[in-house]
Design a protein around this motif. Sequence first.
Motif, short mmCIF file in Angstrom:
data_model
loop_
_atom_site.label_atom_id
_atom_site.label_comp_id
_atom_site.label_asym_id
_atom_site.label_seq_id
_atom_site.Cartn_x
_atom_site.Cartn_y
_atom_site.Cartn_z
N LEU A 31 0.73 -1.09 -0.12
CA LEU A 31 0.28 0.05 0.02
C LEU A 31 0.89 1.21 0.12
N ILE A 32 2.11 1.19 0.78
CA ILE A 32 3.03 2.41 0.70
C ILE A 32 3.34 2.65 -0.32
N LYS A 33 3.93 1.56 -1.25
CA LYS A 33 4.48 1.77 -2.63
C LYS A 33 3.38 2.41 -3.66
N CYS A 34 1.99 1.84 -3.11
CA CYS A 34 1.15 2.41 -4.27
C CYS A 34 1.03 3.81 -4.13
N VAL A 35 1.31 4.54 -2.71
CA VAL A 35 1.41 6.05 -2.72
C VAL A 35 2.67 6.78 -3.49
N THR A 65 10.58 6.31 -13.56
CA THR A 65 10.47 6.01 -11.94
C THR A 65 9.25 5.13 -11.89
N LEU A 66 8.10 5.13 -12.61
CA LEU A 66 7.05 4.37 -12.56
C LEU A 66 7.30 2.83 -12.91
N GLY A 67 8.15 2.62 -13.90
CA GLY A 67 8.63 1.56 -14.44
C GLY A 67 9.33 0.77 -13.08
N LEU A 68 10.34 1.34 -12.57
CA LEU A 68 11.24 1.00 -11.55
C LEU A 68 10.35 0.66 -10.27
N MET A 69 9.26 1.57 -10.14
CA MET A 69 8.53 1.11 -8.96
C MET A 69 7.71 -0.20 -9.38
N LEU A 70 7.23 -0.41 -10.45
CA LEU A 70 6.56 -1.57 -10.68
C LEU A 70 7.38 -2.72 -10.42
N ILE A 71 8.73 -2.60 -10.81
CA ILE A 71 9.67 -3.63 -10.48
C ILE A 71 9.54 -4.29 -9.09
N GLY A 72 9.74 -3.03 -8.24
CA GLY A 72 9.76 -3.34 -6.73
C GLY A 72 8.37 -3.87 -6.18
N PHE A 73 7.33 -3.53 -6.75
CA PHE A 73 6.11 -4.00 -6.45
C PHE A 73 5.76 -5.36 -6.81
N GLU A 101 10.52 -13.71 -14.89
CA GLU A 101 10.60 -13.13 -16.13
C GLU A 101 9.79 -11.78 -16.35
N VAL A 102 8.87 -11.51 -15.54
CA VAL A 102 7.95 -10.22 -15.69
C VAL A 102 8.77 -9.19 -15.27
N ILE A 103 9.79 -9.43 -14.32
CA ILE A 103 10.54 -8.32 -13.67
C ILE A 103 11.49 -7.90 -14.64
N LEU A 104 12.11 -8.98 -15.17
CA LEU A 104 13.12 -8.48 -16.31
C LEU A 104 12.62 -7.82 -17.47
N VAL A 105 11.47 -8.20 -17.85
CA VAL A 105 10.94 -7.70 -19.05
C VAL A 105 10.19 -6.27 -18.68
N VAL A 106 10.01 -5.88 -17.64
CA VAL A 106 9.56 -4.79 -17.20
C VAL A 106 10.81 -3.80 -17.18
N THR A 134 16.73 3.53 -7.90
CA THR A 134 17.68 2.23 -7.91
C THR A 134 17.88 1.68 -6.68
N ALA A 135 18.21 2.53 -5.62
CA ALA A 135 18.40 1.87 -4.24
C ALA A 135 17.15 0.87 -3.71
N SER A 136 15.82 1.58 -4.01
CA SER A 136 14.81 0.76 -3.79
C SER A 136 14.40 -0.40 -4.54
#
Lengths: 91, 122
Positions: free
Chosen positions: A11-15, A39-47, A62-67, B44-46
């Motif tokens: 939820l915090i990452k959604c913010v 940055t939205l793409g990078l946040m999607l990886i963490g999500f 594989e989804v992470i790598l492709v994103v 990147t750090a995240s």
Amino acid sequence: MFDTILTWLLLIKCVGALLCIIRVLIGPTHSDRIAALDTLGLMLIGFVGILMILQDTMAYTEVILVVAILAFIGSVALAKYLERGNLFDRD
Amino acid sequence: MTAIEWIIIIFLAVGTLFSIAAGIGLVRFPDVYSRLHATGKNATASVILIMSATFIYFLYEHQLFIGKILLTILFVFLTTPVAALLISRSAYRIGIPMSKESVRDEMKPYYDNEKASPAKNE
């Protein structure tokens, strides 16, 4: 306990992603929008990474790598397009 | 919760905080160059922290060594600075101004040089 904390972290990452979307919508220039989409793409990886732990599956690697690859290629192509107007140089 | 779960939770929490910092910097900073400064390093750090936590989880809970997650860390670590550099360079070349509070523009003589003699480049 573990799953509850993971759900709250999602939820915090959604913010954070919502802040990126705000910048995409109100960004004054196109470069702001490209940076926010990157940055939205990078946040999607963490999500998806947290989702892998939450659902206890390794089907999303594989989804992470492709994103990651698509976010990088999209940012580079859009920046190059803004800079010169054409993507592929012929000379 | 076991000790390894606490370690995973700490990694994920710090990564999420970096992600929130990237979002706040993206909204609150004044121009595109400082926004790229905020988002490049924080995102990147995240990603590195969250992917390390995922790798540790699968290594200790399932005894699985997933190399693709390490490959993701390497890829993000290599490509995010390149993307930020390309975005900021294209923004500078198409003439997006810096914010009013900026005091130095070290790139100005180089790009003035390039604009004066465009045939030398390319």
